[in-house]
Design a protein around this motif. Structure first.
Motif, short mmCIF file in Angstrom:
data_model
loop_
_atom_site.label_atom_id
_atom_site.label_comp_id
_atom_site.label_asym_id
_atom_site.label_seq_id
_atom_site.Cartn_x
_atom_site.Cartn_y
_atom_site.Cartn_z
N ILE A 117 33.15 -50.03 101.70
CA ILE A 117 34.00 -51.20 101.51
C ILE A 117 33.46 -52.04 100.36
O ILE A 117 32.25 -52.15 100.18
CB ILE A 117 33.98 -52.05 102.80
N ALA A 131 33.90 -56.01 99.20
CA ALA A 131 34.50 -57.31 99.51
C ALA A 131 34.31 -58.19 98.28
O ALA A 131 34.96 -57.97 97.26
CB ALA A 131 33.86 -57.89 100.76
N GLY A 134 31.84 -58.21 96.28
CA GLY A 134 31.17 -57.44 95.22
C GLY A 134 29.89 -58.08 94.71
O GLY A 134 29.27 -57.57 93.77
N GLN A 135 29.46 -59.16 95.31
CA GLN A 135 28.32 -59.91 94.76
C GLN A 135 26.97 -59.25 95.06
O GLN A 135 25.96 -59.61 94.46
CB GLN A 135 28.32 -61.36 95.25
N LEU A 192 27.19 -55.56 96.09
CA LEU A 192 27.47 -54.15 95.83
C LEU A 192 27.62 -53.85 94.34
O LEU A 192 27.09 -52.84 93.85
CB LEU A 192 28.76 -53.74 96.58
N THR A 222 31.48 -62.93 100.47
CA THR A 222 32.13 -63.12 101.77
C THR A 222 31.10 -63.07 102.89
O THR A 222 30.05 -62.46 102.76
CB THR A 222 33.17 -62.02 102.03
N GLU A 252 20.81 -66.30 104.62
CA GLU A 252 21.08 -67.48 105.43
C GLU A 252 22.00 -67.20 106.61
O GLU A 252 21.74 -67.65 107.73
CB GLU A 252 21.70 -68.58 104.55
#
Ligand SMILES: Cc1cc2nc3c(=O)[nH]c(=O)nc-3n(C[C@H](O)[C@H](O)[C@H](O)COP(=O)(O)OP(=O)(O)OC[C@H]3O[C@@H](n4cnc5c(N)ncnc54)[C@H](O)[C@@H]3O)c2cc1C
Lengths: 313, 799
Positions: free
Chosen positions: A30, A32, A34-35, A37, A111, A124
């Motif tokens: 997946i 999402a 992309g930050q 991956l 996300t 966090e």
């Protein structure tokens, strides 16, 4: 810094996502926000053969209030959580924690589902989810299952989510009005992944003795999962004094057990040209992290206490 | 009212910003050429290994791959990398693509040209390289042992070794009231320009002309290096540097650029190589990384009696051919005495090679190495002597009336007033009050500290033996419309030259800077000369431009005198006209536009230009410094730098003694760079420099493990400061014009970086003085701070 060739499927529903994950093979993942991956792909640390883009599943982007919980769709951006009135009213600890994630540009894209699935040591969301006993709703070919934090987090960068599954929702219990909270972390730079992060909640009885106290820590467990502190239970039923905090500080130091070797093993990885690269993580000595765990835990509890007492500035 | 933008000392807005901030800049990577191929580089995953075999057969079969070249095959097209600079150091035989041996992680091993970068990187995965791994030389100790030899033919791992003694140092220490010795170390870090290196090379097999477009600080120098390395005639090479996203010293060589040239020559097609951030951190030249043992003696009045420094720098694989890094150590040797009067001096310098990436220039270039150990030592000594660090510095400062000052180590300092700088900064921070507040806050468990570092910024190096020799030509040209172009090789790398250089010309010609364009970045257009390094712009380029402008002005006055039938001596330039001095009579004036029109076009040069005057409305001047001294005296001393900005930097910090976190609250700076051209730009340089310094002292670290593998080769782990991590900065200027430049200007691009690490380290020690903390290895991480507090506490208990 270019990824290996990959297929790309954009989906519009959870079912489509699951179907695609099954259909395009084991190496399908997946994407999402992309930050995490995208950078791993660009460095060729991650080499998926197919991406299932879930950004089109707009009904996974929500924050809802139920009786005693708030439910957050997995595709909800960090920034949405940060700005949400519902979160602010019902789970201010979560909101405070989110402001520590990265920089606002990244929070605009990243996300909650992606962050939890990525599970970088210290992140966090994981720490808050652990301290609040959040629940994780995961959908797969056989329907949905609900996991506790204990079940969800497996180790550094690993969770119980299977390749053909998708996180759909995270359920955070509301903080009662009489709950004090605190979130603190040590980072080497603004917006950077923490060396140690700590979240605490505190409730007091009428007579000012401790009714409940919870602390979770990031980047201190040898397994690479958010860690729930045991020794904090000694506060229960006792007055919230400096003396008992000093004792707790000491006990936390003895209790936590960071393992830099395990962290390094998980953190170092090969990238383009077979050069040793690094997955996002802070590695520091066990000694330092024990120290920081104890300091941050106590400070977070003190912050919670001051909040209850209305003395927090 | 229309304001005319001209003159020196004015904070004119930067002309280049409109272009850059509206996205209209053009950087090398923005440029596409028809049929262009893209390069990816196979890099060594090992720190030290013999290349046994390279099998590229699978890569060659990948659709879209056009060529693969190994180091051995590249020998047909290129010789070894030539020295960029060589001051008495060993020159290794090294190549742009490794041949036989790799000596650092990230060293190029093979190059792929493909239809796009994606395919090229896919091919990297397919190339199989067989290595025989050798022991890695990582630390200075490894190198000296030696754990292995990088260059077997040398017999040791020393690229540089020198010693200079002036006076009898043993005697000096024996007769000192106090003698202190400390070993001070510095981490390895680098310049991290916003734009990494990029190079497009095109070779025309018909004309045999090579055009190289690249992100460099120094187009002329790169042209020379390419010509020598590729053994091509230099007049057939053109180097173009478009917008360049910062350099900080890291773009002063042609090593990776050579790879693109080789590929273009081999293929006869344009090729592009864009360095990614990992490549930049792994290979894009490093700096600092040294240990320095300082011994200093004082008399009973706390005046320095003698200074001894032993500096060992960890150069990495090379600091001569890959990049001009090694001589930075020698610069340190010339400047350890810094702002102080030192009667006896002894310095030993060793530069060891190791299996780390090449050593290059990086904002400071050894002047930072001269500063950090000494400014740290001044604080350590002051504490031991029981006097304030301010007072100890004042006792030893060179005094205002002693300038020009002949420093014992060779340099001639032009001008300055350290005492005044100290006054300015101390008034601003209200030192006594700060000390009171510090004591009060300690009672509440808060630890604030104040750290001083005096700054000397030798600027404008003219170094013999290489492409950094101080050569600088400028051409000023008037167009038919009466506007001006200024042509030099001084590249715009973000330092504001498109504004400051026109300000210099506007001062001479009395025209608006919008009517003056600074032309740079193309060796076919600009005169040969050097680029911005060593903060040389306001020393060399400004002086050359100023002199050329004056020459042109003189010519224009003669022509105007001829046309106005006036004695040129009676004429002046005012607001774009030449007129009789002081007149408002339009009859007694002629606009520059009219002169330009008459000479170039209507009617043309005949009858408009007096006899004996070359009608070409341009002037070229090559400025050289009167004070540079290359001939060594009996101690081997030379003088390479013409101007010396000065300053006193104060850092205010707060340390959390429980977590070890250090927060820099504020920098207060007094600064003197002679005549200021544009105060706003000067402030920007100081602020940027301090950001660099804060990065180096608190965050940035090119970390290698014991196998020579870099453990943080990306921006998630190599921590540059962001705007959020840089403190407020308050700067107070004073101006002591340099007697050695025509306008009194001094270069000033590095001054912020040089003293700020020492200021922060001193402030941390001051904050933690109750614990007797000594700052040791950098960067100052939270973990280290806690360790030092513990060590300090243990020490306190013992004593
Ligand atoms: C400069 C920078 C600083 C950062 N600092 C921090 C920080 O301080 N703290 C922090 O916590 N994070 C930090 N991050 C990471 C950031 O929070 C990411 O956004 C987050 O970790 C991943 O979320 P994403 O939506 O971008 O996921 P992606 O990058 O798209 O995906 C990450 C992983 O999660 C999987 N995934 C995504 N969504 C789902 C889903 N619904 N179900 C199952 N699997 C899914 C993907 O397959 C992938 O394996 C930083 C990132 C950057 C670039």
């Amino acid at each position: 810094m270019k990824p290996v060739p990959f297929e790309y499927v954009a989906v519009k529903s959870v079912n489509e996502a699951i179907t695609a994950l099954e259909k395009y093979g084991d190496n399908t993942v997946i994407i999402a926000g992309g930050q995490s991956l995208m950078q791993e792909m660009n460095l060729r640390q991650a080499r998926p053969s197919c991406l299932v883009d879930i950004n089109g599943i707009t009904d996974l982007d929500y924050i809802e209030e139920t009786g005693d919980a708030i439910k957050i769709g997995a595709l909800t951006r960090h920034r949405t959580v940060e700005k949400s009135e519902i979160v602010k009213r019902n789970c201010p600890l979560l909101q405070e924690a989110v402001t520590h994630i990265a920089h606002f540009q990244i929070r605009n894209r990243g996300t909650i589902g992606g962050s939890l699935r990525q599970n970088p040591p210290g992140a966090e969301y994981g720490v808050v989810a652990r301290v609040l006993n959040a629940q994780f709703v995961i959908a797969g070919p056989d329907g949905k299952r609900v996991l506790s934090g204990e079940e969800f987090f497996v180790s550094h960068f690993k969770t119980a989510v299977k390749q053909n599954e998708i996180i759909v929702e995270i359920i955070f219990p509301k903080l009662t009005k009489d709950t004090g909270y605190g979130f603190l972390e040590v980072t080497r730079r603004h917006g950077h992944i923490p060396i140690v992060s700590a979240a605490a909640t505190l409730q007091l009885n009428e007579d000012d003795t401790v009714k409940d106290a919870q602390v979770a820590l990031g980047n201190v467990s040898p397994q690479g999962v958010p860690y729930k502190v045991q020794s904090v239970s000694q506060l229960i039923g006792k007055p919230f004094t400096q003396e008992i905090l000093d004792q707790l500080a000491n006990d936390i130091k003895n209790e936590v057990n960071p393992d830099p070797e395990a962290d390094a093993k998980a953190g170092y990885t090969l990238q383009l040209s077979r050069i040793m690269g690094r997955r996002v993580s802070e590695i520091s000595s066990a000694e330092y992290r024990k120290e920081a765990s104890s300091v941050l835990s106590i400070r977070a509890l003190q912050k919670a206490y001051q909040q209850i007492k209305g003395t927090f500035q | 009212m229309v304001t005319v933008k001209k003159g020196l000392g004015v904070s004119l807005k930067r002309k280049e910003d409109i272009r850059l901030l509206t996205g209209n800049g053009q950087f090398t990577d923005d440029i596409e050429k028809p049929g262009m191929l893209h390069l990816a580089i196979v890099r060594s995953p090992h720190a030290h290994a013999r290349i046994v075999n390279i099998d590229a057969s699978k890569a060659k079969k990948l659709p879209g791959v056009v060529a693969v070249l190994t180091g051995e095959e590249a020998l047909q097209y290129s010789g070894p990398l030539v020295p960029t600079i060589n001051i008495f150091n060993k020159v290794p035989e090294v190549y742009a693509i490794a041949y036989k041996k790799v000596r650092y992680v990230g060293e190029p091993v093979a190059v792929i040209a493909a239809e796009d970068r994606y395919i090229a990187e896919d091919a990297v995965d397919l190339i199989e390289v067989e290595y025989e791994v050798l022991p890695a030389v990582v630390t200075i100790e490894d190198a000296l042992e030696p754990k292995a030899l990088l260059y077997e033919e040398w017999g040791d791992n020393k690229q540089l070794e020198s010693r200079t003694t002036i006076g009898d140092i043993d005697d000096a220490f024996a007769n000192s009231e106090y003698v202190f010795e400390e070993t001070i170390t510095h981490n390895r870090y680098t310049g991290t320009p916003m734009e990494s290196r990029v190079c497009i090379a095109e070779y025309n097999p018909g004309s045999k002309k090579m055009t190289v477009t690249c992100s460099t600080q120094a187009p002329s120098q790169v042209r020379t290096l390419i010509a020598q390395t590729l053994q091509m005639p230099e007049h057939n090479i053109r180097v173009i540097a478009p917008d360049v996203g910062g350099g900080y010293g890291t773009k002063l060589q042609a090593n990776a650029e050579i790879i693109a040239c080789i590929m273009a020559r081999m293929l006869g097609k344009p090729v592009k190589w864009t360095e990614d951030r990992v490549e930049n951190i792994l290979t894009g030249v490093h700096s600092r990384d040294y240990t320095c043992t300082v011994k200093i003696g004082f008399d009973k009045d706390f005046r320095i009696t003698g200074l001894q420094a032993k500096l060992i720098g960890n150069i990495g694989v090379d600091g001569t051919c890959h990049a001009p890094g090694t001589p930075a150590l020698s610069v340190a040797g010339a400047y350890f005495p810094g702002p102080y009067k030192v009667p006896v001096y002894d310095v030993e310098i060793i530069g060891v090679v190791s299996n780390k990436a090449p050593y290059g220039a990086h904002r400071g270039y050894g002047k930072d190495i001269a500063n950090y150990p000494i400014e740290r030592m001044m604080d350590i000594a002051a504490r031991k002597l029981g006097i304030s660090p301010e007072e100890l510095r004042r006792r030893n400062f060179i005094k205002k009336d002693e300038f020009p000052y002949q420093q014992i180590s060779g340099p001639l300092y032009d001008s300055g007033d350290f005492d005044k700088l100290m006054d300015l900064v101390m008034d601003k921070i209200d030192y006594q009050n700060f000390k009171k507040k510090q004591l009060e806050l300690r009672k509440q468990g808060k630890y604030i500290g104040l750290g001083i570092a005096a700054m000397l910024e030798p600027s404008g190096a003219a170094v013999f033996n290489g492409i950094f020799n101080g050569y600088q030509a400028a051409t000023v040209r008037m167009t038919p419309e009466g506007h001006f172009q200024v042509l030099t090789s001084h590249q715009n790398i973000g330092q504001g030259v498109e504004t400051t250089i026109p300000q210099v010309v506007s001062q001479v010609m009395d025209v608006d800077i919008d009517d003056i364009r600074f032309v740079y970045g193309d060796t076919d257009i600009t005169p040969y000369g050097l680029g911005p390094f060593s903060s040389r712009g306001a020393t060399y380029t400004v002086s050359a431009v100023y002199e050329a402008a004056k020459m042109l002005k003189e010519k224009l006055l003669k022509i105007a005198g001829y046309l106005l039938k006036e004695d040129p001596e009676n004429l002046e330039m005012a607001n774009g006209t030449v007129r009789v001095k002081g007149t408002t009579n339009p009859e007694a004036a002629i606009s520059l536009k009219e002169i330009g029109n008459k000479v170039y076009l209507w009617p043309g040069p005949y009858a408009t230009v007096p006899e004996g005057i070359d009608c070409n409305l341009e002037a070229t001047y090559t400025w050289t410094s009167k004070v540079v001294k290359w001939e060594p005296d009996e101690h081997g001393r030379v003088n390479l730098y013409t101007t010396h900005p000065t300053g006193v930097f104060v850092a205010l910090v707060e340390v959390d003694i429980k977590t070890g976190l250090v927060k820099v609250d504020k920098f207060v700076v007094s600064h003197d760079c002679g005549t200021i051209i544009n105060p706003m730009i000067a402030d920007g340089q100081i602020a940027g420099g301090i950001a660099h310094g804060i990065g180096g002292v608190l965050l940035e670290d090119l970390a290698y493990d014991s196998n020579g593998l870099m453990t943080n080769p990306d921006f998630q782990h190599y921590l540059c400061p962001t705007a959020m991590d840089v403190s407020d900065i308050e700067t107070i200027h004073m101006q002591s014009p340099s007697p050695f430049t025509p306008l009194g200007t001094k270069g000033m691009g590095e001054g912020g970086t040089i003293p700020s690490p020492a200021a922060v380290a001193n402030a941390v020690e001051d904050a933690l003085s109750p614990f007797g903390v000594i700052v040791k290895d950098l960067p100052i991480t939270p973990e280290r701070v806690l360790e030092w507090i513990k060590q300090g506490e243990m020490q306190n208990v013992k004593s």
